[in-house]
Structures are given as structure tokens and as C-alpha cells.
Design a protein around this motif. Structure first.
Motif, mmCIF file in Angstrom:
data_model
loop_
_atom_site.group_PDB
_atom_site.id
_atom_site.type_symbol
_atom_site.label_atom_id
_atom_site.label_comp_id
_atom_site.label_asym_id
_atom_site.label_seq_id
_atom_site.Cartn_x
_atom_site.Cartn_y
_atom_site.Cartn_z
ATOM 1 N N THR A 58 0.868 -1.123 -0.152
ATOM 2 C CA THR A 58 -0.018 -0.049 0.020
ATOM 3 C C THR A 58 0.764 1.326 -0.073
ATOM 4 N N THR A 59 0.300 2.441 -0.790
ATOM 5 C CA THR A 59 1.009 3.502 -0.513
ATOM 6 C C THR A 59 0.037 4.626 -0.075
ATOM 7 N N ALA A 60 0.719 5.755 0.870
ATOM 8 C CA ALA A 60 -0.219 6.719 1.262
ATOM 9 C C ALA A 60 0.754 7.972 0.951
ATOM 10 N N ASN A 61 0.444 9.090 0.771
ATOM 11 C CA ASN A 61 0.914 10.440 0.848
ATOM 12 C C ASN A 61 0.911 10.879 2.127
ATOM 13 N N ALA A 62 2.083 11.144 2.708
ATOM 14 C CA ALA A 62 2.417 11.661 4.045
ATOM 15 C C ALA A 62 2.872 12.828 3.994
ATOM 16 N N GLY A 63 2.428 13.480 5.450
ATOM 17 C CA GLY A 63 2.751 14.747 5.873
ATOM 18 C C GLY A 63 3.199 14.919 7.456
ATOM 19 N N TYR A 74 1.610 13.643 12.380
ATOM 20 C CA TYR A 74 1.183 13.138 11.043
ATOM 21 C C TYR A 74 -0.031 13.155 10.307
ATOM 22 N N SER A 75 -0.075 13.140 8.968
ATOM 23 C CA SER A 75 -1.119 12.724 8.206
ATOM 24 C C SER A 75 -0.942 11.894 7.180
ATOM 25 N N LEU A 76 -1.584 10.718 6.945
ATOM 26 C CA LEU A 76 -1.294 9.868 5.966
ATOM 27 C C LEU A 76 -2.548 9.500 5.186
ATOM 28 N N LYS A 77 -2.571 9.742 3.935
ATOM 29 C CA LYS A 77 -3.862 9.588 3.118
ATOM 30 C C LYS A 77 -3.584 8.448 2.080
ATOM 31 N N ASP A 82 -10.969 7.458 1.610
ATOM 32 C CA ASP A 82 -11.403 8.756 1.404
ATOM 33 C C ASP A 82 -10.682 9.741 2.349
ATOM 34 N N GLN A 83 -10.791 9.528 3.837
ATOM 35 C CA GLN A 83 -10.393 10.350 4.738
ATOM 36 C C GLN A 83 -8.972 9.924 5.107
#
Length: 142
Positions: A58-63, A74-77, A82-83
Motif C-alpha cells: 500500500t502507498t499513502a501520501n504523508a505529511g 502526521y497525516s497519511l492519505k 477517502d479520509q
């Protein structure tokens, strides 16, 4: 002749010290002090063998925001959700290892495998066959 040798020696010394400082400017100081109040964005890739025996990637956009020398958030999309997943975490650095605690999916020991002034690559896992592997590839935003 002696004066020419001295001038050449000082010129060479200046040149060598100048090259060293340029290399140092392009490297990341991997410490809690230098990460404090910096923001990073990139990707979080993970792979593992699911309970039914199939490989999962799996891959997530990370901040990531390192708020202080010990805390961050952190935030992982994820591609499939969706969230975004958001959480806080505690961390410390031991040489080339970022240790994340109380941070959900980011918990664990992350080895710094690549870095320069504005990017870093971190890896979690043993690289054993079928073992969990996580890779964070981050670029400094501010």
C-alpha cells in the motif's frame, strides 16, 4: 621560493576546507534539534504478508510535522481511503535511527537510509523474506 611554497600551501588548504564546507551544507543534520519545527511531505510505502498468505503493498501520501524535539504529528492519505489518518507521536533519535512511539502505524525504529539537506529516506523492517517493510520518502517543506 619559500614565499611561493607558503602561498601554495595556504591556497591548497583554503581550497580543501572550502570543498568540505560545501559538502556539509548539502547534508542533513539528523538530530531532534534540527528536525524541531520542520514540515515534511512525501510517501509512505508498506508491504507485508497478510493473514491469508497474500502479499500486500500500500502507498499513502504523508505529511509530517516535528513540533518539538520530542513530539510531532502526521497525516497519511491512503489510496484506498477517502479520509486521511492523522495522529500525534513521540520520537527520539539515536544516531541514524528515528524511534517513533505512540504514533500508530509509524511506531517503531526507522533507519535513515538516504538523506541530503532537504530530503530523507527512512526504512522500517528487517528485510527478511515475507517480513513487514515500511519506507518513508520525505522532502522538507519548511
Amino acid at each position: 621560493m619559500r614565499l611561493v611554497q607558503i602561498l601554495l600551501f595556504f591556497s591548497l588548504n583554503l581550497f580543501l576546507s572550502g570543498c568540505d564546507s560545501d559538502d556539509h551544507k548539502n547534508s542533513l543534520n539528523f538530530s531532534a534539534v534540527s528536525l524541531k519545527q520542520t514540515q515534511w511531505k512525501g510517501t509512505f510505502d508498506e508491504s507485508y504478508i497478510a493473514s491469508f498468505g497474500e502479499p500486500v503493498s500500500t502507498t499513502a501520501n504523508a505529511g509530517i510535522f516535528f513540533e518539538s524535539e520530542t513530539k510531532g504529528r502526521y497525516s497519511l492519505k491512503w489510496e484506498t481511503m477517502d479520509q486521511p489518518t492523522e495522529s500525534t507521536f513521540e520520537y527520539r533519535i539515536e544516531e541514524k535511527v528515528l524511534i517513533v512511539e505512540n504514533g500508530g502505524v509509524l511506531n517503531g525504529h526507522w533507519l535513515l537510509i538516504q538523506s541530503d539537506k532537504d530530503t530523507m529516506g527512512l526504512e522500517k523492517g528487517t528485510n527478511g523474506e515475507g517480513a513487514y517493510k515500511g519506507i518513508l520518502t520525505l522532502k522538507r517543506v519548511s
